[in-house]
Design an enzyme around this catalytic site. Structure first.
Site, short mmCIF file in Angstrom:
data_model
loop_
_atom_site.label_atom_id
_atom_site.label_comp_id
_atom_site.label_asym_id
_atom_site.label_seq_id
_atom_site.Cartn_x
_atom_site.Cartn_y
_atom_site.Cartn_z
N CYS A 37 3.98 -5.55 -7.56
CA CYS A 37 4.94 -5.05 -8.56
C CYS A 37 4.70 -5.54 -9.98
O CYS A 37 4.38 -4.74 -10.86
CB CYS A 37 6.35 -5.44 -8.14
SG CYS A 37 6.84 -4.60 -6.64
N1 LIG Z 1 6.21 -5.04 -1.87
C1 LIG Z 1 7.18 -5.25 -2.72
O1 LIG Z 1 7.59 -6.39 -2.91
C2 LIG Z 1 7.85 -4.12 -3.48
C3 LIG Z 1 9.06 -4.39 -4.10
C4 LIG Z 1 9.70 -3.38 -4.79
C5 LIG Z 1 9.10 -2.12 -4.88
N2 LIG Z 1 7.92 -1.87 -4.25
C6 LIG Z 1 7.37 -0.51 -4.37
O2 LIG Z 1 7.54 0.15 -3.12
C7 LIG Z 1 6.44 1.02 -2.86
C8 LIG Z 1 5.80 0.67 -1.54
O3 LIG Z 1 5.31 -0.64 -1.63
P1 LIG Z 1 4.92 -1.52 -0.36
O4 LIG Z 1 4.75 -2.91 -0.87
O5 LIG Z 1 5.84 -1.25 0.76
O6 LIG Z 1 3.48 -0.91 -0.02
P2 LIG Z 1 2.66 -1.09 1.34
O7 LIG Z 1 1.24 -0.85 0.97
O8 LIG Z 1 3.05 -2.37 2.01
O9 LIG Z 1 3.20 0.07 2.26
C9 LIG Z 1 2.98 1.40 2.00
C10 LIG Z 1 2.71 2.10 3.31
O10 LIG Z 1 2.53 3.49 3.06
C11 LIG Z 1 1.53 3.98 3.94
N3 LIG Z 1 1.04 5.24 3.38
C12 LIG Z 1 0.13 5.44 2.39
N4 LIG Z 1 0.00 6.75 2.16
C13 LIG Z 1 0.83 7.39 3.00
C14 LIG Z 1 1.14 8.74 3.22
N5 LIG Z 1 0.58 9.72 2.48
N6 LIG Z 1 2.02 9.04 4.18
C15 LIG Z 1 2.61 8.08 4.92
N7 LIG Z 1 2.36 6.77 4.75
C16 LIG Z 1 1.48 6.44 3.79
C17 LIG Z 1 0.52 2.87 4.01
O11 LIG Z 1 -0.25 2.95 5.19
C18 LIG Z 1 1.42 1.64 4.00
O12 LIG Z 1 1.75 1.21 5.31
C19 LIG Z 1 5.51 0.88 -4.07
O13 LIG Z 1 5.82 1.88 -5.00
C20 LIG Z 1 5.89 -0.47 -4.64
O14 LIG Z 1 5.63 -0.55 -6.02
C21 LIG Z 1 7.27 -2.86 -3.54
#
Ligand SMILES: NC(=O)c1ccc[n+]([C@@H]2O[C@H](COP(=O)([O-])OP(=O)(O)OC[C@H]3O[C@@H](n4cnc5c(N)ncnc54)[C@H](O)[C@@H]3O)[C@@H](O)[C@H]2O)c1
Length: 439
Positions: A275
């Site tokens: 992030c």
């Molecule tokens: N990790 C954090 O602390 C956090 C906090 C707030 C916001 N976010 C936001 O949340 C969102 C997700 O982040 P995250 O950390 O969970 O990411 P992540 O990489 O842990 O998880 C994302 C998941 O999406 C899957 N994926 C990718 N393309 C896909 C598709 N087309 N269809 C279905 N699944 C698909 C991946 O395999 C993965 O498991 C991002 O936009 C991030 O900026 C993350």
């Protein structure tokens, strides 16, 4: 006959709604489990087959989600998972939590959002709520989601409901979890907001409605820009204090005794995670298209990006004091994740620090309780070394990059010849302080 809106609201209130969560990562998995615990049927979609297998076997791969909770929900048929988009029409609500990385040029990469929406759109039916949770630039929901979701003449606010609700997961935070962290929601229309507020209100303690999707998108970017800028500022205080010969950590601790008008931020070897290093660039990129330069964001990014270089310069100075060059010196890195007590190495400053030390010829080893193997680039990496007195004593420099709480810092300092502590993790160590050097 009740309207589509009323029918969906009733289904949600009766816990009769079937929820699809797309992207089962750090954000999606805790969210899916929270809705499962709240009494909904939840189906997760993720392209990563290993994650799907894990869930089906009742295993969690996210540190903050206990496997027992996943196993219980799977056993009670509250939670299932699949690796394709088949059957999206059976969901009453679809929550999209896919990654939003940056391209090398620091431009937003919203291709995961687009791929996911394009897979959902042909299966849409009346009476569905679609919420984007991924962090993105203001305007994405209206400009990217809405046109794709309304191709088949479904009217937002009447036939389907579209909203943005930013995820606020703080990995490793045991006080604030998905359930008790207030959720911001902004819909494409008032009715879209109302449906999304109703849904989240069933599983999350506090929901804050705002007037539009753009406001909700901007709120997330303000939150993360606030952190990036303040960390940048406090990192610059470290650089200033170095010039002044003043202990920056003592200055920050002193300032933090003020009970109002000051908020403590911690300096360190750089910023990491999915992030803080990335999200502000989504805002800065959007503003560039409007001919505006987001100066605080650029400056903070420049200062935070310099910190790994500062760490390596300090390491070189310490080795120099011992009549050693970086080339050939053994540097033992402690902690490689981007923050303490998590297993996440995404964008971790340790990767830059290690790369820079390697470039100068240092011999690297590392230990991290959460990371058995560390990938640096192109398949190249390291296996974790044991954290033993012998290994510490055999190094020329012990470099604390991440301040995991399970480390015994007294023992680390006792066994090490010289310690460079980039997080003030050794603050409470009394013996051997002359060996400790802070950033
Ligand atoms: N990790 C954090 O602390 C956090 C906090 C707030 C916001 N976010 C936001 O949340 C969102 C997700 O982040 P995250 O950390 O969970 O990411 P992540 O990489 O842990 O998880 C994302 C998941 O999406 C899957 N994926 C990718 N393309 C896909 C598709 N087309 N269809 C279905 N699944 C698909 C991946 O395999 C993965 O498991 C991002 O936009 C991030 O900026 C993350």
């Amino acid at each position: 006959m009740a309207s589509v809106f009323d029918q969906l609201q009733k289904k949600i209130s009766d816990k009769d709604a079937h929820i699809g969560v797309v992207g089962l990562g750090y954000v999606g998995l805790p969210l899916a489990v929270e809705f499962g615990n709240a009494g909904y049927r939840v189906t997760g979609i993720d392209l990563d087959k290993k994650k799907i297998q894990g869930i089906r076997a009742g295993r969690s791969y996210v540190q903050d989600v206990p496997s027992a909770e996943v196993a219980d929900l799977v056993k009670r048929k509250r939670f299932t998972a699949q690796s394709d988009y088949r059957g999206c029409d059976r969901f009453d609500a679809i929550l999209i939590c896919v990654p939003t990385p940056l391209r090398k040029t620091k431009d937003p990469d919203i291709s995961y959002i687009v791929a996911s929406v394009d897979a959902i759109a042909p299966q849409l039916r009346k009476g569905q709520l679609i919420v984007l949770e991924s962090t993105t630039y203001p305007g994405t929901t209206e400009e990217v989601l809405k046109p794709r979701l309304t191709q088949s003449a479904l009217v937002p606010g009447k036939d389907i409901f579209i909203a943005f609700s930013p995820e606020r997961v703080d990995p490793g935070n045991t006080t604030y979890t998905t359930k008790n962290t207030p959720k911001v929601v902004g819909g494409t229309t008032k009715r879209c907001t109302a449906v999304a507020v109703n849904l989240y209100g069933q599983a999350i303690e506090t929901v804050h409605a705002v007037s539009s999707t753009q406001v909700a998108e901007m709120i997330k970017l303000l939150e993360n820009t606030f952190r990036a800028v303040n960390i940048g500022m406090v990192n610059e205080i470290v650089l200033m204090c170095e010039k002044l010969g003043v202990d920056a950590w003592e200055v920050i601790d002193g300032a933090a005794t003020k009970p109002f008008g000051f908020m403590r931020f911690y300096p360190g070897p750089g910023i990491g995670g999915h992030c803080i290093p990335l999200d502000p660039h989504y805002l800065s990129w959007k503003l560039k298209t409007l001919n505006y330069s987001a100066r605080f964001i650029e400056l903070a990014s420049e200062i935070n990006g310099q910190m790994p270089h500062v760490v390596v310069r300090r390491a070189a100075d310490l080795l120099n004091d011992k009549k050693k060059s970086v080339k050939g010196s053994k540097v033992f890195v402690l902690g490689v994740t981007y923050k303490r007590d998590t297993g996440d190495v995404r964008e971790s400053p340790s990767l830059d620090v290690i790369r820079l030390l390697e470039e100068r010829g240092a011999k690297i080893s590392y230990h991290d309780p959460y990371v058995p193997q560390l990938q640096i680039e192109d398949g190249r990496g390291y296996r974790r070394s044991a954290l033993t007195d012998k290994n510490l004593a055999a190094s020329d420099l012990v470099l604390i990059v991440t301040d995991h709480t399970e480390y015994d810092y007294d023992a680390i300092v006792r066994a090490s010849p010289v310690v460079l502590d980039t997080r003030n993790a050794t603050k409470l160590v009394r013996r051997g302080r002359s060996k400790i050097h802070k950033l």
